[in-house]
Write a protein that holds these residues in place. Structure first.
Motif, short mmCIF file in Angstrom:
data_model
loop_
_atom_site.label_atom_id
_atom_site.label_comp_id
_atom_site.label_asym_id
_atom_site.label_seq_id
_atom_site.Cartn_x
_atom_site.Cartn_y
_atom_site.Cartn_z
N THR A 8 8.46 0.68 -4.72
CA THR A 8 8.21 1.63 -5.72
C THR A 8 7.15 2.35 -5.81
OG1 THR A 8 7.67 -0.15 -7.34
CG2 THR A 8 9.96 0.81 -7.60
N GLN A 9 7.51 3.72 -6.15
CA GLN A 9 5.85 4.18 -5.00
C GLN A 9 5.40 4.79 -7.44
OE1 GLN A 9 6.03 6.04 -1.17
NE2 GLN A 9 6.33 7.87 -2.78
N ASN A 10 4.69 4.20 -7.83
CA ASN A 10 3.98 4.39 -9.03
C ASN A 10 3.28 5.99 -9.29
OD1 ASN A 10 5.87 2.14 -10.25
ND2 ASN A 10 5.08 1.00 -9.58
N THR A 11 2.98 6.20 -9.47
CA THR A 11 2.73 7.88 -9.90
C THR A 11 2.32 8.45 -11.14
OG1 THR A 11 4.02 9.57 -9.84
CG2 THR A 11 3.32 9.24 -7.91
N TYR B 176 0.95 -1.51 0.30
CA TYR B 176 -0.38 0.45 -0.29
C TYR B 176 1.32 0.99 -0.45
CZ TYR B 176 0.92 1.40 4.64
OH TYR B 176 1.60 1.93 6.13
N PRO B 177 0.54 2.48 -0.35
CA PRO B 177 -0.71 2.77 -0.28
C PRO B 177 -1.51 2.55 -2.10
CG PRO B 177 0.24 4.65 -0.12
CD PRO B 177 1.25 3.64 0.17
N ASP B 178 -2.27 2.28 -2.59
CA ASP B 178 -3.09 2.16 -3.74
C ASP B 178 -4.19 3.23 -3.82
OD1 ASP B 178 -0.80 0.53 -4.59
OD2 ASP B 178 -2.10 -1.48 -4.22
N GLU B 179 -3.77 4.38 -4.30
CA GLU B 179 -4.70 5.12 -4.47
C GLU B 179 -5.27 6.37 -5.27
OE1 GLU B 179 -4.57 9.69 -1.78
OE2 GLU B 179 -4.63 8.01 -1.02
N THR B 180 -6.43 5.92 -5.39
CA THR B 180 -6.90 6.54 -6.66
C THR B 180 -7.97 8.08 -6.07
OG1 THR B 180 -7.44 5.02 -8.18
CG2 THR B 180 -8.68 6.27 -9.27
N SER B 181 -8.11 9.11 -7.20
CA SER B 181 -8.23 10.15 -6.92
C SER B 181 -8.79 11.12 -8.56
CB SER B 181 -7.77 11.44 -6.42
OG SER B 181 -6.81 10.97 -5.11
N PRO B 182 -10.56 10.75 -8.60
CA PRO B 182 -10.88 10.81 -9.75
C PRO B 182 -11.85 12.40 -9.18
CG PRO B 182 -11.53 8.29 -8.90
CD PRO B 182 -10.80 9.38 -7.92
N GLN B 183 -11.51 13.33 -10.21
CA GLN B 183 -12.60 14.29 -10.39
C GLN B 183 -12.98 14.81 -11.41
OE1 GLN B 183 -9.44 17.22 -9.21
NE2 GLN B 183 -10.13 17.26 -7.14
N LEU B 184 -14.25 15.39 -11.32
CA LEU B 184 -15.52 15.58 -12.67
C LEU B 184 -15.50 16.78 -12.53
CD1 LEU B 184 -16.63 14.43 -15.37
CD2 LEU B 184 -18.35 13.65 -13.57
N ASP C 41 -6.06 11.06 -10.61
CA ASP C 41 -4.37 10.58 -9.57
C ASP C 41 -4.39 9.34 -9.56
OD1 ASP C 41 -3.56 13.70 -11.08
OD2 ASP C 41 -4.47 14.33 -9.20
N THR C 42 -3.42 8.68 -9.93
CA THR C 42 -3.24 8.01 -8.66
C THR C 42 -2.40 7.60 -8.73
OG1 THR C 42 -1.96 6.26 -10.48
CG2 THR C 42 -4.33 6.38 -11.05
N PHE C 43 -1.80 6.99 -6.99
CA PHE C 43 -0.45 6.29 -6.17
C PHE C 43 -0.31 5.09 -5.85
CE2 PHE C 43 1.44 6.30 -2.89
CZ PHE C 43 2.81 7.25 -2.86
N ASN C 44 0.43 4.43 -6.31
CA ASN C 44 0.07 3.47 -6.43
C ASN C 44 1.33 2.41 -4.86
OD1 ASN C 44 -2.15 2.65 -6.86
ND2 ASN C 44 -1.54 2.87 -9.36
N GLY C 45 1.80 2.34 -3.83
CA GLY C 45 2.70 1.67 -3.21
C GLY C 45 2.92 0.76 -3.90
#
Length: 789
Positions: free
Chosen positions: A366-369, A271-279, A308-312
């Motif tokens: 790794t942190q993939n954004t 973790y973290p595996d985070e997705t932040s959608p905005q519309l 936006d995504t942030f994946n550990g």
């Protein structure tokens, strides 16, 4: 095929039952008339019983009665042939499957369903994905699920279309509010205020939810806003709506099966595996009656969607000393694990070309954004006029365009004791990707409905699509190999046709049949990752691309529906073939792959549905679907973490990525599509104030993603989940409601994929733990209050 014939016999038996009811003179004919739209736009409404396919419809009252947390949960529990794969393990991010086709928020999946909200196609411009969390459930007035390859709904309508219509101040006036809370730290609700003053109407709505999640580190927040202003006059109506959302979703994905068995199903891998959608979406549409039988529908929209995504994640990097030896000058730096045993390890470099030093801060993770900025806009016109032989002709033009900016990069990190990542500040130079995509689609369509007799109606329709996709590579020079440019212009065009018949034998029995074709152009994501000689890391990197063919689906469907006022039934047999289907193929290691056309795939089966008002206060429903989804051409695919890959001769007891090629043969099942899907429901109005409901959702086993060859001895097990819901009316305006999911706290999985767990987890039990699962949620109980004034 014998199974199909057996299901066909059952279908015909149901039809015969309806015919018997008609011939016996049962006076209780169905009085309710459901109206659906035959195109995405207003002004194309038709009696659902005259539609030549097994369409399903639901209303806001149906959604409210189910007490579902969101639209996808409702579809999964209430509509036939629908199931979910919970790959991310967030209630707002499932893969929605229908007849084996998918609509998903995840980049890289072959999107085969189109989704519309008030005439706006909400499949995203960059990857055709569908962010269900951007659709406010409380604003939905009606949902139509139209099956088959219907070209009138445009691109991606390979298996079906989901057409959503929202509320207005005319359809849902008054103040409505609800609030709820319960397990998993989940609480939320919505407030809406609608009204009208003769010709003018308005509706305002806000909806939100927060939860901790039932798995570790899985908290999420959802905030959705919706407003609509309407004018209804003597000759037409106009609507302007605004939809907005600002969400933060955490879904920590699949977990090694052994980890779940040993330490609990609430565990996460990394973790973290985070997705932040905005519309922000603005939609202006209307319809005007030009005469008694002629109308003009029109619309225009602008849609800005940012994700936006942030994946550990775990790391494919290690100290160079392990690969190059202690005496090498780069021994103290990071190297990328070689793909082959005899290959030379490559030193990992920063954007400025300097090596990244190995140490506690750079090893293990790794942190993939990524960020995706998407602007979409479009207009449409639709004219309905009298047609030939007393029929009706609908013609239309659509223009949709999108401008997307995608950026991604990778930072090396360390793993904490809880398998979280902490960034080091060192970025991998070759991971930087920047691409701008401009795409537009022009469509021209027609549909002619002709009553050949008072009881027999023929439909003929078609749509021409012209799709242009322009890729502008903006990746920094330090991350681009010579000759590897993402620049490109791609053009796809096709005329797709459909035809169907609906024969109303009586008020209690209708036969229908249809055949249609639809297509989808390769998405920009697929086009930038289609070179087997230069694979990419999804969604973190792209390469130059050879051309891909567009996917063309042909669906044939026959069926019958009917019944009486108290007993309704429906049945259908469908046969759908995708030509030049596109899937993601691993490149021989666990990190990279590419998209490719792999020939034909087929989905065929039988649908049966029953709606029975057994007693004045008791309603029973049942749905069953048999789906046979399989590859129809042979090809080889790499599955580097397949449990049956070849042993590594240099490391006894281990396997090697070099031996990961699997042979896929015609007839092998498609992963993650169960052959059997069933649903049961009961609603009991125990008293005038108390309503109780039950639903059972289940499906048979599924093939792991990565086991396209069908050679794994294990599969994702089938399951049946029981849910309860109910409502108690305290007054005419106030009621209490509750929902219990997974009443018996059943352990089950909806998703499975192969991975490598021993890079992150220590212990001999994880050395060959290749199977990862998406565990289903445990029992959850929620309750709340609803007010309607």
């Amino acid at each position: 095929m014998p199974i199909i014939k057996g299901k066909m016999a059952l279908t015909l038996a149901l039809a015969a039952t309806g015919a018997w009811a008609q011939s016996s003179g049962d006076p209780d004919a169905l009085d309710q008339v459901d109206v659906i739209s035959t195109t995405p736009f207003e002004g194309s409404e038709v009696d659902a019983d005259r539609y030549p396919a097994n369409v399903q419809s639901s209303t806001a009252a149906d959604i409210e009665r189910s007490e579902s947390v969101n639209m996808v949960e409702f579809l999964n529990t209430e509509l036939g042939s629908v199931h979910v794969n919970d790959a991310v393990n967030n209630p707002f991010q499932p893969d929605l499957k229908y007849r084996g086709y998918v609509a998903s928020p995840l980049l890289g999946l072959p999107q085969g369903l189109s989704v519309y909200q008030d005439g706006v196609r909400v499949n995203e411009p960059f990857g055709d994905t569908v962010n269900f969390d951007l659709i406010p459930q409380a604003a939905i007035a009606d949902i139509d699920l139209l099956p088959g390859s219907n070209p009138l709904f445009g691109l991606n309508t390979l298996g079906g279309a989901l057409n959503i219509k929202t509320k207005s101040g005319f359809s849902h006036p008054g103040l409505q509010a609800q609030a709820y809370g319960g397990d998993f730290g989940r609480y939320g609700g919505h407030v809406s205020l609608g009204g009208n003053s003769g010709n003018l109407g308005w509706l305002f709505l806000v909806q939100g939810m927060e939860e901790d999640g039932w798995r570790d580190f899985s908290d999420s927040e959802v905030l959705q806003l919706f407003s609509k202003f309407s004018h209804i006059g003597e000759h037409g109506e106009t609507h302007f709506s605004v939809t907005a959302a600002d969400n933060r979703l955490r879904g920590n994905g699949a977990v090694p099966q052994r980890l779940a068995e040993e330490r609990g199903r609430d565990q996460i891998f990394t973790y973290p595996d985070e997705t932040s959608p905005q519309l922000m979406m603005f939609n202006l549409r209307g319809v005007r009656d030009l005469s008694d039988r002629t109308s003009l529908a029109w619309g225009g929209y602008y849609r800005q969607s940012d994700v936006d995504t942030f994946n550990g994640d775990g790391s494919e990097f290690d100290e160079c000393e392990e690969f190059l030896g202690a005496g090498d000058p780069n021994a103290a730096n990071l190297c990328e694990e070689p793909e082959e045993p005899d290959a030379m390890a490559e030193v990992v470099e920063q954007p400025n070309g300097d090596p990244i030093p190995a140490g506690p801060a750079t090893l293990g993770g790794t942190q993939n954004t990524s960020s995706t900025r998407q602007d979409g806009y479009g207009v449409n016109l639709q004219l309905r006029t009298p047609g030939l032989i007393g029929g009706e002709l609908t013609t239309g033009l659509t223009y949709d365009a999108g401008d997307s900016d995608f950026a991604s990069q990778q930072e090396v990190a360390r793993l904490t004791a809880e398998r979280g990542t902490v960034g080091s500040g060192f970025f991998v130079g070759e991971s930087f990707t920047r691409v701008n995509v401009e795409n537009d689609n022009i469509g021209a369509f027609f549909m002619h409905r002709a009553p050949l007799t008072p009881d027999l109606e023929w439909t003929l329709g078609g749509r021409f699509n012209r799709t242009n996709i322009t890729l502008n590579d903006q990746t920094p020079a330090f991350a681009t190999e010579p000759g590897n440019s993402l620049d490109g212009d791609h053009h796809f065009s096709r005329l797709n046709m459909t035809t169907g018949m609906a024969w109303a034998v009586s008020r209690q029995l209708t036969f229908f049949s249809s055949v249609g074709q639809s297509s989808r152009a390769p998405s920009p994501l697929e086009l930038t990752c289609a070179n087997p000689d230069a694979p990419c890391r999804l969604p973190n990197g792209f390469v130059d691309d050879p051309p891909l063919e567009q996917v063309v689906a042909t669906t044939v469907e026959i069926g019958a529906r009917g019944g009486t006022r108290h007993l309704g039934w429906r049945s259908a047999v469908f046969h759908a073939v995708n030509e030049d289907d596109i899937i993601f193929i691993s490149a021989g290691n666990r990190f990279e792959g590419f998209f490719d056309n792999v020939g034909d795939t087929r989905r065929q089966g039988v649908e049966l549905g029953l709606d029975w008002q057994a007693m004045p206060r008791l309603r029973l429903t049942a749905d069953y679907t048999f789906v046979q989804a399989e590859f129809r051409d042979s090809f080889r695919v790499n599955s580097p973490n397949h449990p049956n890959r070849e042993p590594d001769p240099d490391n006894p007891g281990e396997t090697r990525a070099a031996g990961s090629a699997q042979q896929v043969n015609s007839g092998d099942r498609l992963p993650l599509v169960p052959e059997h899907i069933f649903k049961l429901g009961a609603d009991w109005n125990a008293t005038e104030q108390l309503r109780l409901g039950l639903d059972v959702v289940g499906n048979s086993d599924q093939i792991f993603r990565g086991d396209e060859s069908n050679t794994d001895s294990e599969q994702i097990g089938g399951y049946a989940i029981v849910n309860l819901h109910g409502e108690l009316a305290v007054t005419n305006a106030v009621s209490l409601f509750a929902r219990v999911n997974n009443v018996f706290d059943t352990d089950y999985e909806t998703f499975g994929v192969y991975g490598e767990s021993d890079e992150v987890l220590a212990g001999p039990q994880f050395e060959d733990a290749f199977r990862f699962i998406g565990p289903g949620a445990p029992r959850g109980i929620w309750g709340g209050i609803r007010v309607a004034l």
